[in-house]
Write a protein that holds these residues in place. Structure first.
Motif, PDB file in Angstrom:
ATOM      1  N   HIS A  49      -7.070   1.854  -4.446  1.00 46.71           N
ATOM      2  CA  HIS A  49      -7.223   0.707  -5.031  1.00 46.71           C
ATOM      3  C   HIS A  49      -8.186  -0.320  -4.751  1.00 46.71           C
ATOM      4  O   HIS A  49      -7.649  -1.074  -4.456  1.00 46.71           O
ATOM      5  N   PRO A  61      -3.155   6.715   1.128  1.00 44.75           N
ATOM      6  CA  PRO A  61      -4.385   6.402   0.826  1.00 44.75           C
ATOM      7  C   PRO A  61      -4.714   6.732  -1.282  1.00 44.75           C
ATOM      8  O   PRO A  61      -5.531   5.981  -2.069  1.00 44.75           O
ATOM      9  N   ASP A  62      -3.942   7.779  -1.351  1.00 48.77           N
ATOM     10  CA  ASP A  62      -4.133   8.766  -2.983  1.00 48.77           C
ATOM     11  C   ASP A  62      -3.442   8.434  -3.675  1.00 48.77           C
ATOM     12  O   ASP A  62      -3.575   8.530  -4.688  1.00 48.77           O
ATOM     13  N   ASN A 120      -8.296   4.057   0.530  1.00 48.25           N
ATOM     14  CA  ASN A 120      -7.384   3.975  -0.499  1.00 48.25           C
ATOM     15  C   ASN A 120      -7.839   3.586  -1.678  1.00 48.25           C
ATOM     16  O   ASN A 120      -8.751   3.037  -1.218  1.00 48.25           O
ATOM     17  N   LEU A 123       0.711  -1.100  -0.372  1.00 55.13           N
ATOM     18  CA  LEU A 123      -0.436  -0.317  -0.302  1.00 55.13           C
ATOM     19  C   LEU A 123       0.546   1.495  -0.111  1.00 55.13           C
ATOM     20  O   LEU A 123       1.826   1.384   0.653  1.00 55.13           O
ATOM     21  N   GLN A 138      -6.785   3.646   5.483  1.00 58.61           N
ATOM     22  CA  GLN A 138      -6.007   2.657   4.443  1.00 58.61           C
ATOM     23  C   GLN A 138      -8.051   1.414   4.281  1.00 58.61           C
ATOM     24  O   GLN A 138      -7.899   2.182   3.073  1.00 58.61           O
ATOM     25  N   SER A 183       0.707   6.309   7.601  1.00 59.51           N
ATOM     26  CA  SER A 183      -1.217   6.035   7.743  1.00 59.51           C
ATOM     27  C   SER A 183      -1.437   5.564   8.562  1.00 59.51           C
ATOM     28  O   SER A 183      -0.528   5.081   9.734  1.00 59.51           O
ATOM     29  N   GLY A 216      -2.429   5.252  -4.305  1.00 60.50           N
ATOM     30  CA  GLY A 216      -2.992   3.361  -3.925  1.00 60.50           C
ATOM     31  C   GLY A 216      -2.292   2.316  -3.683  1.00 60.50           C
ATOM     32  O   GLY A 216      -2.207   2.027  -2.275  1.00 60.50           O
ATOM     33  N   THR A 217      -1.891   1.387  -4.773  1.00 55.20           N
ATOM     34  CA  THR A 217      -1.006  -0.124  -4.333  1.00 55.20           C
ATOM     35  C   THR A 217       0.228  -0.347  -5.413  1.00 55.20           C
ATOM     36  O   THR A 217      -0.153   0.594  -6.332  1.00 55.20           O
ATOM     37  N   THR A 262       4.689   3.494   4.429  1.00 62.28           N
ATOM     38  CA  THR A 262       5.250   2.874   2.814  1.00 62.28           C
ATOM     39  C   THR A 262       6.820   2.327   2.506  1.00 62.28           C
ATOM     40  O   THR A 262       7.401   3.701   3.927  1.00 62.28           O
TER      41      THR A 262
END
Length: 302
Positions: free
Chosen positions: A240, A179-180, A238, A176, A234, A229, A182-183, A214
């Motif tokens: 995605h 959140p903005d 998130n 991850l 998440q 985060s 994605g993955t 992350t």
């Protein structure tokens, strides 16, 4: 290099102090995670600087970590990589030489070594993980001062990826993003969107207030770098994952990955990182050389 420190409540048992160091060249975050009670720490995903245009290497980023350790009076217990990185060189070997601390990575790094041994046509490469002091299997435990850390096997981005959970903090590498953001992508050799989905679900099963750190931040919309985060954040937002299921996620991830060019340093970095951050040995003229296979990553987007 931008730094940020999480200090609130660090006196609470099981809550480490976490310092993040953002590397703008590779959008990577390096971490120092510390037990406040003993001032013993681990370094996570350190960067050895490399300029692909000139072939120059330097240790400025790693030395900044060492300067922080010295200034704070910390002792380094571990040098940890979450996976063999495709976008920067690991400084693990350099930092072991400076600190004497053991190096570690996930045990499935041997699978990555075997895969890339063939890609690089590298018959002399040892594929037993002996380049590290410790290979962690899923659910292994180890100590950072008085803190207990455990390992989660988190494949998908690579076959060898692991998450380090230290108290209420989890270092989730390329699973991850914020959140903005994605993955992580899953189209490297040995990657799997299905495996990444399962790994993400394991991470999101941690307590909602677990702090998630992350491995990269690509600053969507040009915002300032950010790398911390929580599980709750998440799950809620998130882009995605929130509101998705496995089938939708896998379809999205695979479609997106088909549009992404390979990282510019993947062929440079993997031959260093599957050796624990060791640069190639000098040849008879005293110079070190990297070796690139041509047309090895079939179907990669230009």
């Amino acid at each position: 290099m931008q730094q940020n420190e999480t200090t609130d409540g660090c006196a609470v048992t099981g809550r480490p102090a976490v310092q993040g160091f953002f590397d703008p060249r590779t959008s990577s975050i390096q971490y120092i995670v510390t037990d406040p009670a003993t001032k013993r720490c681990a370094i996570v995903d350190p960067v050895l600087d490399f300029d692909e245009k000139s072939g120059a290497t330097c240790t400025a980023s790693a030395d900044a970590l060492l300067a922080h350790v010295t200034a704070q009076g910390f002792t380094v217990d571990w040098i940890l990589d979450t996976h063999p990185h495709a976008d920067h060189f690991s400084a693990a070997h350099y930092l072991k030489g400076r600190t004497g601390a053991p190096t570690a990575i996930g045990a499935h790094v041997v699978d990555v070594q075997r895969l890339w041994k063939d890609i690089y046509n590298w018959p002399s490469l040892a594929t037993d993980g002996s380049q590290w002091d410790r290979l962690f299997a899923g659910d292994d435990r180890f100590g950072i001062g008085s803190l207990e850390a455990r390992v989660m096997f988190s494949p998908g981005h690579t076959m060898a990826s692991v998450t380090y959970v230290v108290g209420d903090a989890a270092f989730i590498h390329d699973t991850l993003f914020m959140p903005d953001g994605g993955t992580a992508r899953t189209d490297f050799p040995g990657g799997s969107a299905c495996s990444l989905w399962a790994s993400i679900q394991d991470i999101l099963a941690l307590p909602d207030d677990t702090r998630l750190f992350t491995g990269h931040d690509y600053q969507p919309g040009g915002r300032e770098p950010s790398w911390e985060s929580t599980v709750a954040e998440q799950k809620r937002s998130n882009i995605h994952v929130a509101g998705s299921d496995e089938a939708a996620f896998v379809a999205m991830r695979e479609a997106r990955d088909r549009t992404l060019p390979m990282p510019k340093l993947i062929l440079h970095a993997l031959q260093v990182n599957i050796c624990g951050g060791r640069l190639p040995e000098p040849e008879d003229n005293g110079r070190r050389y990297l070796k690139f296979p041509l047309d090895a990553l079939k179907g990669a987007c230009w």
